[in-house]
Design a protein around this motif. Structure first.
Motif, mmCIF file in Angstrom:
data_model
loop_
_atom_site.group_PDB
_atom_site.id
_atom_site.type_symbol
_atom_site.label_atom_id
_atom_site.label_comp_id
_atom_site.label_asym_id
_atom_site.label_seq_id
_atom_site.Cartn_x
_atom_site.Cartn_y
_atom_site.Cartn_z
ATOM 1 N N SER A 1 0.843 -1.194 0.000
ATOM 2 C CA SER A 1 0.000 0.000 0.000
ATOM 3 C C SER A 1 0.877 1.241 0.000
ATOM 4 N N ARG A 2 0.315 2.357 -0.399
ATOM 5 C CA ARG A 2 1.056 3.625 -0.349
ATOM 6 C C ARG A 2 1.563 3.887 1.063
ATOM 7 N N LEU A 3 0.732 3.632 2.053
ATOM 8 C CA LEU A 3 1.116 3.855 3.445
ATOM 9 C C LEU A 3 2.355 3.044 3.800
ATOM 10 N N HIS A 4 2.329 1.758 3.466
ATOM 11 C CA HIS A 4 3.464 0.912 3.858
ATOM 12 C C HIS A 4 4.707 1.200 3.025
ATOM 13 N N VAL A 5 4.536 1.503 1.742
ATOM 14 C CA VAL A 5 5.691 1.821 0.908
ATOM 15 C C VAL A 5 6.445 3.011 1.494
ATOM 16 N N MET A 6 5.717 4.058 1.868
ATOM 17 C CA MET A 6 6.359 5.257 2.396
ATOM 18 C C MET A 6 7.016 4.999 3.746
ATOM 19 N N ARG A 7 6.322 4.259 4.611
ATOM 20 C CA ARG A 7 6.885 3.934 5.926
ATOM 21 C C ARG A 7 8.121 3.049 5.780
ATOM 22 N N ALA A 8 8.003 2.017 4.952
ATOM 23 C CA ALA A 8 9.082 1.047 4.801
ATOM 24 C C ALA A 8 10.334 1.704 4.234
ATOM 25 N N LEU A 9 10.154 2.587 3.270
ATOM 26 C CA LEU A 9 11.300 3.258 2.681
ATOM 27 C C LEU A 9 12.027 4.118 3.708
ATOM 28 N N GLU A 10 11.288 4.897 4.474
ATOM 29 C CA GLU A 10 11.921 5.739 5.494
ATOM 30 C C GLU A 10 12.653 4.890 6.526
ATOM 31 N N ASP A 11 12.059 3.768 6.914
ATOM 32 C CA ASP A 11 12.705 2.886 7.890
ATOM 33 C C ASP A 11 13.985 2.277 7.315
ATOM 34 N N SER A 12 13.950 1.874 6.049
ATOM 35 C CA SER A 12 15.138 1.302 5.422
ATOM 36 C C SER A 12 16.243 2.338 5.295
ATOM 37 N N LEU A 13 15.889 3.549 4.913
ATOM 38 C CA LEU A 13 16.894 4.614 4.800
ATOM 39 C C LEU A 13 17.564 4.869 6.149
ATOM 40 N N ARG A 14 16.762 4.862 7.202
ATOM 41 C CA ARG A 14 17.313 5.092 8.542
ATOM 42 C C ARG A 14 18.266 3.969 8.936
ATOM 43 N N ARG A 15 17.850 2.721 8.699
ATOM 44 C CA ARG A 15 18.692 1.584 9.089
ATOM 45 C C ARG A 15 19.964 1.512 8.251
ATOM 46 N N LEU A 16 19.851 1.855 6.983
ATOM 47 C CA LEU A 16 21.000 1.791 6.082
ATOM 48 C C LEU A 16 21.910 3.003 6.181
ATOM 49 N N LYS A 17 21.481 3.997 6.937
ATOM 50 C CA LYS A 17 22.267 5.209 7.140
ATOM 51 C C LYS A 17 22.596 5.895 5.807
ATOM 52 N N THR A 18 21.573 6.061 4.996
ATOM 53 C CA THR A 18 21.739 6.726 3.714
ATOM 54 C C THR A 18 20.489 7.540 3.419
ATOM 55 N N ASP A 19 20.596 8.489 2.497
ATOM 56 C CA ASP A 19 19.409 9.280 2.153
ATOM 57 C C ASP A 19 18.777 8.825 0.840
ATOM 58 N N TYR A 20 19.317 7.759 0.245
ATOM 59 C CA TYR A 20 18.701 7.203 -0.956
ATOM 60 C C TYR A 20 19.133 5.748 -1.142
ATOM 61 N N VAL A 21 18.323 4.985 -1.846
ATOM 62 C CA VAL A 21 18.716 3.640 -2.264
ATOM 63 C C VAL A 21 18.758 3.644 -3.793
ATOM 64 N N ASP A 22 19.680 2.908 -4.336
ATOM 65 C CA ASP A 22 19.843 2.886 -5.787
ATOM 66 C C ASP A 22 18.752 2.057 -6.466
ATOM 67 N N LEU A 23 18.346 0.965 -5.830
ATOM 68 C CA LEU A 23 17.314 0.100 -6.406
ATOM 69 C C LEU A 23 16.356 -0.336 -5.302
ATOM 70 N N TYR A 24 15.099 0.049 -5.439
ATOM 71 C CA TYR A 24 14.077 -0.312 -4.449
ATOM 72 C C TYR A 24 13.138 -1.317 -5.112
ATOM 73 N N GLN A 25 13.027 -2.489 -4.494
ATOM 74 C CA GLN A 25 12.311 -3.591 -5.118
ATOM 75 C C GLN A 25 11.143 -4.081 -4.275
ATOM 76 N N ILE A 26 10.034 -4.382 -4.927
ATOM 77 C CA ILE A 26 8.953 -5.049 -4.214
ATOM 78 C C ILE A 26 9.325 -6.529 -4.129
ATOM 79 N N HIS A 27 9.162 -7.105 -2.956
ATOM 80 C CA HIS A 27 9.699 -8.430 -2.652
ATOM 81 C C HIS A 27 8.780 -9.559 -3.102
#
Length: 336
Positions: free
Chosen positions: A93-119
């Motif tokens: 969902s839009r809600l989870h995509v936005m939440r998940a991306l922010e959480d991944s960026l925080r954990r990865l210590k970066t402000d962007y990911v090069d490739l974001y994939q639906i699992h």
């Protein structure tokens, strides 16, 4: 964007107290640092992870290991699987995509990911909603490219059509299971990827360690600490009886080049024209260096023919009937 033909998988990072991921490797931070550093120093620039791996610990450890070498890495992560107990802690969902991306960026210590994939495919959320949210992430600069994993060919084609219709960012990469004992991808996913110009990245190229050649028909192994040995089976599915016949030939091919069966199995994948990169995971540095060396192994036509013969799957309908009648042509005399 250019990626190395060997990429690093991170399912072995963290999870020592996790009921599932502790059997994957459960590497500590110091070991993770060594694995990542070894891979980068060997020329690997593509690293794949996911928010679900070890409940996010894999991303955290990877972020710390990359450190100041962020520009050396084409960083990919994935979302979809449950990362919490709430109804919105999973899916696309839009809600989870936005939440998940922010959480991944925080954990990865970066402000962007090069490739974001639906699992995986979300049968509840409309593709239009997911693709719109992913397009927003690209436009915001938080994601460079988008991709998918474990989707059927028709689902990917539908997504590409939706993206084109709405002038949105489209999938440029597909991550799929593919190996000498699991060639299902050749039925539809490989032809689709070639036709659409989609890159194809392979996960579990050794079928959960089966193609390492360290297991025999009696269930014995020379590697008792492996995941397959510990849990008795791996989650990848294939015909084990046929699989051992494949391993028999794989051992012959590997001995011909004086390399491990693992290296030969990965080299076979790299020889397939649709394959862009093969993801290798490792619990030990010697496993990693051996797998990376597959990039330098050129199998002969004899090697490829022998491996193809023993591993070739039956042709599924409608492929067999299209192949049977495909060569037919309109007689030249009837062409205006």
């Amino acid at each position: 964007m250019w990626v190395s033909e060997i990429s690093l998988g991170t399912m072995t990072f963290g999870g020592k107290d996790h009921p599932v991921y502790r059997t994957m490797g459960a590497l500590g931070q110091e070991q993770v640092n060594q694995v990542v550093g070894t891979a980068l120093d060997a020329g690997v620039n593509f690293i794949d992870t996911a928010d679900v791996y070890a409940d996010g610990e894999s991303e955290e450890m990877l972020g710390r290991a990359i450190g100041q070498r962020r520009r050396d890495v084409v960083l990919a992560t994935k979302l979809m699987a449950p990362v919490g107990s709430g109804p919105n802690d999973q899916g696309l969902s839009r809600l989870h995509v936005m939440r998940a991306l922010e959480d991944s960026l925080r954990r990865l210590k970066t402000d962007y990911v090069d490739l974001y994939q639906i699992h995986n495919y979300d049968h509840v959320t409309p593709l239009e909603e997911t693709l719109s949210a992913l397009d927003d992430a690209v436009r915001q600069g938080k994601v460079r490219y988008i991709g998918c994993s474990n989707l059927a060919a028709w689902q990917i084609s539908k997504a590409l059509g939706i993206s084109k219709l709405h002038n949105q960012a489209k999938f440029v990469a597909n991550q799929t299971h593919y190996s000498l004992v699991s060639r299902d991808a050749e039925r539809d996913l490989v032809p689709m990827a070639e036709d659409e110009g989609l890159s194809l990245t392979v996960w579990s190229p050794l079928a959960g360690g089966f193609l390492s050649g360290k297991f025999d028909r009696g269930g014995m192994t020379t590697e008792q600490d492996s995941r397959r040995a510990q849990v008795g089976v791996d989650f990848v599915q294939f015909d084990e009886e046929k699989g051992f016949k494949v391993v028999d030939v794989l051992r012959v091919v590997a001995a011909r080049h004086e390399v491990s069966p693992s290296r030969a199995a990965i080299a076979w994948l790299l020889a397939q024209r649709a394959v862009t990169s093969v993801i290798v995971g490792a619990r030990k540095l010697e496993q990693l260096t051996d797998n990376i060396a597959a990039s330098d192994l050129a199998l002969t036509e004899q090697d490829l023919a022998e491996l193809d013969e023993v591993s070739r799957p039956p042709v599924a309908y409608p492929n067999w009937i299209q192949q049977a009648f495909g060569p037919a042509r309109i007689p030249a005399s009837n062409v205006a």
